[in-house]
Design a protein around this motif. Structure first.
Motif, short mmCIF file in Angstrom:
data_model
loop_
_atom_site.label_atom_id
_atom_site.label_comp_id
_atom_site.label_asym_id
_atom_site.label_seq_id
_atom_site.Cartn_x
_atom_site.Cartn_y
_atom_site.Cartn_z
N UNK A 1 46.42 37.64 44.17
CA UNK A 1 45.41 38.80 44.89
C UNK A 1 44.30 38.81 43.75
N UNK A 2 43.15 39.34 44.25
CA UNK A 2 42.17 39.49 43.28
C UNK A 2 41.12 40.64 43.82
N UNK A 3 40.39 41.26 42.81
CA UNK A 3 39.58 42.32 43.26
C UNK A 3 38.22 41.88 43.71
N UNK A 4 37.46 42.40 44.46
CA UNK A 4 35.99 42.34 44.71
C UNK A 4 35.47 42.90 43.15
N UNK A 5 34.07 42.34 43.10
CA UNK A 5 33.35 42.68 41.77
C UNK A 5 33.15 44.37 41.72
N UNK A 6 33.09 44.69 42.87
CA UNK A 6 32.95 46.39 42.96
C UNK A 6 34.09 47.13 43.01
N UNK A 7 35.11 46.38 43.06
CA UNK A 7 36.37 47.19 43.05
C UNK A 7 36.68 47.93 44.15
N UNK A 8 36.03 47.65 45.35
CA UNK A 8 36.26 48.37 46.31
C UNK A 8 37.27 47.89 47.41
N UNK A 9 37.45 46.34 47.25
CA UNK A 9 38.07 45.48 48.19
C UNK A 9 39.21 44.98 47.35
N UNK B 1 49.43 39.63 38.59
CA UNK B 1 48.45 40.81 38.02
C UNK B 1 47.12 40.62 38.11
N UNK B 2 46.26 41.51 38.51
CA UNK B 2 44.86 41.43 38.61
C UNK B 2 44.23 42.51 38.00
N UNK B 3 43.51 42.62 36.84
CA UNK B 3 43.18 44.06 36.47
C UNK B 3 41.51 44.28 37.14
N UNK B 4 41.37 45.34 37.77
CA UNK B 4 40.12 45.82 38.54
C UNK B 4 38.86 45.93 37.50
N UNK B 5 37.60 45.53 37.88
CA UNK B 5 36.60 45.22 37.33
C UNK B 5 36.08 46.33 36.15
N UNK B 6 36.55 47.77 36.43
CA UNK B 6 36.50 48.79 35.48
C UNK B 6 37.68 49.08 34.75
#
Length: 761
Positions: free
Chosen positions: A353-361, A301-306
């Motif tokens: 899997x990881x989120x982009x810093x903006x959470x858009x990708x 799991x990977x938590x989104x930036x927000x």
């Protein structure tokens, strides 16, 4: 007042710099350094901790002075040896012993000296040089001249002399600094300065760090080892165990942005046992309370930036990528992997899997596995996709890309593990980064090195500002042991180490007289085939090459066979089964083809040899040393085949054991073609090898408590434990000698598996 230092003296080369710094220790009376609780006064040859004087031998003291003076820079082993023993020849072990003594004197609880494998040492403690005070502010050389005031012409001469000396020292300092940074005259002038990995955990080899995660504010590290989950404050090193229910085994995956909650995956005690609960994602609070279950049959799991969404991987099909709301609701598939029902299981897997810093990708690594023996590794690709499944693109596809470590550091910079030298068989991975175009998702330029070190990187994550990155390195090389059978007690004795080498060693076959084994090793960066007698400590090199694996014995016992490929990272290159006379001679090709994954020969009087090939279905064919490939013996459909493709031919050539999955074995009669499937209850299986009697199979497994064992299984599926290992050191195989008196075992022994940190990289 004090100042941070990390300087280099200025002579022509490193050796001269070290010699001069050693020779001038007594002359530079103003030279005083402090680090931690220690005070170092080279001129007085004194090291103190508060009011206590720390006693060091002269060589150890000189070595400490050299390391401190060049704090932050790598000192090569050869240069240190030449400086400490300028008029003598000494072994490298003398230097290692002095480093050991020095570390012990400074206190092993704090890491001041970093070992750079195969190169040298670096002092990494924060060092302050105190300003000159009183009489010690003037060196002895100048002090004698201060009494006589020189003439104007003399002063002018001194100015010119000092200016020239300063220019020379500046030039030399730049040269040496480049040397310490790993640069040389052939390096590109634009080569980046590599970051230094600093140790965060100091677990011993038998308690390896298995996962780690840094909090969003960079203050805390959560890490797991076989004893539990821990929370450590990075600045102070203060560590406490996380209070969890009994038998609640978890691995940290991702912090929530509030810094108070941690996403973890709960795993069964051993991931090979499908009878245990499937992995699930849980949310833990740093303030305590019961774990909160988020999703079953999920991991990675990977938590989104927000903090509103979680990306995760499916346990049912490891090629699928999903996202859900932070409470587990609204789960939807983003990437669909190969269909397990159509033979796609185990081929294309997503490990991180990881989120982009903006959470858009989302960025993820997809690893394509091939049916091939060790040391062939998967071909991995770095990919980007939008959370709704659109905008998919491939950023990088490279056999050197590590399959399991990934982090999106800043908007245009993705970090991953990358194999340093494709020609080096030891396969050490460094941290690399690649810049991407945010509009197209395409790479901007090639991968760039961030840091280099030894070992495999099992995972990484960092802070949202991109200033701190935590990684944990994994090194669990296969080691070769011998166990002897006691006919009186009918027990196997405790294994003893055969191969005295800490690199990867794979021994899978005996000589016909049961006096020696053949094995392959990646020592010195190249795969070699060795022969070693079981009562000797040194092996004999038989063959060396870029890819050598699977040593086997011909049916008549006169030839050693092995698998080779000119490019093991490229599946389009054919593999070759080679034959070399044991008595000496030139290797020659026996069979050649793509997808050859395993081959074995029975023992005389049988002449049967088999190999298997992955071509969608798995085909077994007969071969012989003179005429190559022969008739087809057996074909298995892909969906009934084991993920690791393991099988074993009995020594009398009458039976084939095929390991279908974690609990089922298919025994196949060579003479009649009859097949019988048996189930081994209560024990997870990976592979196995026939015993010398061709009646039972030896297989590595684990007890319910996670203790490694060797099982002996008969053809009805009845299993008994014949050897028990040590926790955290898995068995890989057990192959009995032809005379039944001995067995060669593979054990995967952890070495230095810990978490490391990069700052401002």
């Amino acid at each position: 007042m004090s100042e941070e230092i990390g300087r280099v003296g200025g002579p022509k080369n490193v050796r001269e710099a070290l010699l001069i710094s050693s020779e001038t220790a007594d002359r530079n009376r103003h030279e005083i350094y402090e680090f931690g609780p220690f005070r170092l006064e080279p001129a007085e040859r004194k090291l103190s901790r508060g009011d206590e004087v720390v006693t060091l031998t002269p060589k150890v003291f000189d070595m400490l002075v050299m390391l401190v003076r060049h704090s932050g820079h790598l000192l090569e082993k050869d240069d240190l040896i030449r400086s400490l023993w300028p008029d003598s020849f000494v072994e490298e072990g003398n230097l290692s012993n002095n480093i050991f003594v020095l570390r012990k004197a400074l206190g092993n609880d704090r890491e001041y000296i970093e070992t750079v494998p195969r190169r040298g040492y670096r002092f990494v403690g924060a060092v302050r040089q105190l300003p000159p005070t009183g009489r010690n502010a003037i060196s002895g050389v100048l002090e004698g001249q201060i009494r006589d005031v020189p003439s104007r012409q003399t002063r002018r001469g001194w100015k010119i002399l000092f200016a020239a000396a300063a220019a020379l020292l500046l030039f030399a300092a730049v040269f040496i600094l480049r040397r310490f940074r790993g640069e040389n005259s052939a390096s590109s002038p634009n080569s980046p300065h590599l970051a230094v990995e600093q140790r965060l955990t100091s677990n011993p080899s038998d308690v390896p760090v298995r996962a780690a995660a840094i909090s969003a504010d960079g203050k805390y590290l959560a890490y797991a080892d076989p004893t539990g989950l821990y929370l450590s404050q990075i600045s102070s090193g203060e560590t406490r165990r996380w209070s969890l229910p009994k038998d609640f085994v978890v691995f940290p995956r991702s912090w929530y942005p509030d810094g108070a909650h941690l996403l973890v995956v709960r795993d069964p005690k051993h991931p090979l046992d499908s009878s245990l609960p499937n992995p699930s994602l849980y949310k833990l609070s740093i303030l305590g309370g019961e774990p909160q279950k988020i999703m079953s049959n999920a991991w990675g799991g990977s938590v989104s930036p927000d903090g509103s969404r979680i990306a995760y991987l499916s346990h049912t099909n490891a090629g699928d990528l999903w996202i859900m709301d932070s409470d587990g609701a609204n789960a939807r598939k983003v990437v669909a992997g190969p269909d397990p029902n159509k033979g796609g299981a185990g081929q294309d897997l997503i490990w991180r899997v990881v989120w982009s810093p903006t959470g858009q990708h989302l960025a993820y690594i997809q690893a394509h596995y091939r049916n091939a023996p060790d040391p062939v590794e998967p071909i991995s690709s770095l990919r980007i996709v939008d959370p709704d499944g659109g905008g998919a693109s491939v950023v990088l596809e490279d056999a050197r890309l590590g399959p399991v470590a990934l982090w999106w550091g800043r908007e245009d910079r993705i970090l991953f593990s990358y194999r340093e030298d494709p020609a080096n068989a030891q396969r050490n991975y460094g941290v690399y980064s690649i810049r991407i175009d945010g509009r197209t998702g395409k790479a901007i330029g090639p991968p760039q090195a961030v840091t280099r070190a030894e070992g495999f990187i099992e995972g990484m994550n960092g802070t949202p500002d991109g200033k701190r990155l935590v990684l944990w390195r994994l090194r669990v090389p296969a080691q070769v042991f011998i166990s002897d059978y006691d006919p009186g007690t009918r027990q196997w004795k405790e294994p003893r180490r055969l191969v005295l080498d800490a690199n990867e060693n794979l021994a899978w076959v005996w000589t016909a007289d049961s006096k020696a084994v053949f094995f392959v090793s990646n020592r010195n960066g190249t795969w070699k085939l060795f022969k070693q007698a079981i009562d000797e400590t040194s092996p004999e090199v038989l063959v060396e090459g870029p890819s050598i694996s699977d040593p086997r014995l011909s049916a008549d016992g006169t030839q050693v066979l092995y698998l080779s490929s000119s490019n093991p990272d490229d599946a389009s290159f054919p593999a070759e089964v080679m034959s070399k006379p044991i008595a000496g001679g030139t290797p020659r090709v026996v069979i050649q083809g793509k997808g050859i994954g395993n081959f074995q020969c029975a023992m005389a009087p049988s002449t049967l040899c088999l190999f298997s090939r992955d071509g969608g279905d798995y085909v077994f064919r007969v071969f012989d040393l003179e005429h190559g490939a022969g008739r087809e013996l057996l074909k298995l459909q892909h969906q009934v085949w084991s993920e690791n493709g393991s099988w074993s031919l009995s020594s009398d050539g009458s039976k084939l054991a095929i390991f279908l999955d974690q609990h089922r074995i298919r025994f196949f009669s060579i003479a009649t073609g009859a097949a019988q499937d048996v189930t081994v209850k209560d024990w997870p299986l990976q592979n196995g090898d026939w015993g010398a009697n061709s009646q039972t199979v030896f297989m590595p497994s684990h007890s319910p408590a996670g203790v490694p064992v060797i099982l002996e299984v008969d053809q009805t599926g009845k299993a008994k434990v014949v050897l028990q290992g040590k926790p955290n050191a898995d068995f890989g195989w057990m192959i009995q000698s032809p005379d039944s008196r001995h067995a060669v075992l593979g054990e995967y022994i952890p070495t230095d598996n810990n978490a490391w940190i990069l700052n401002d990289f």
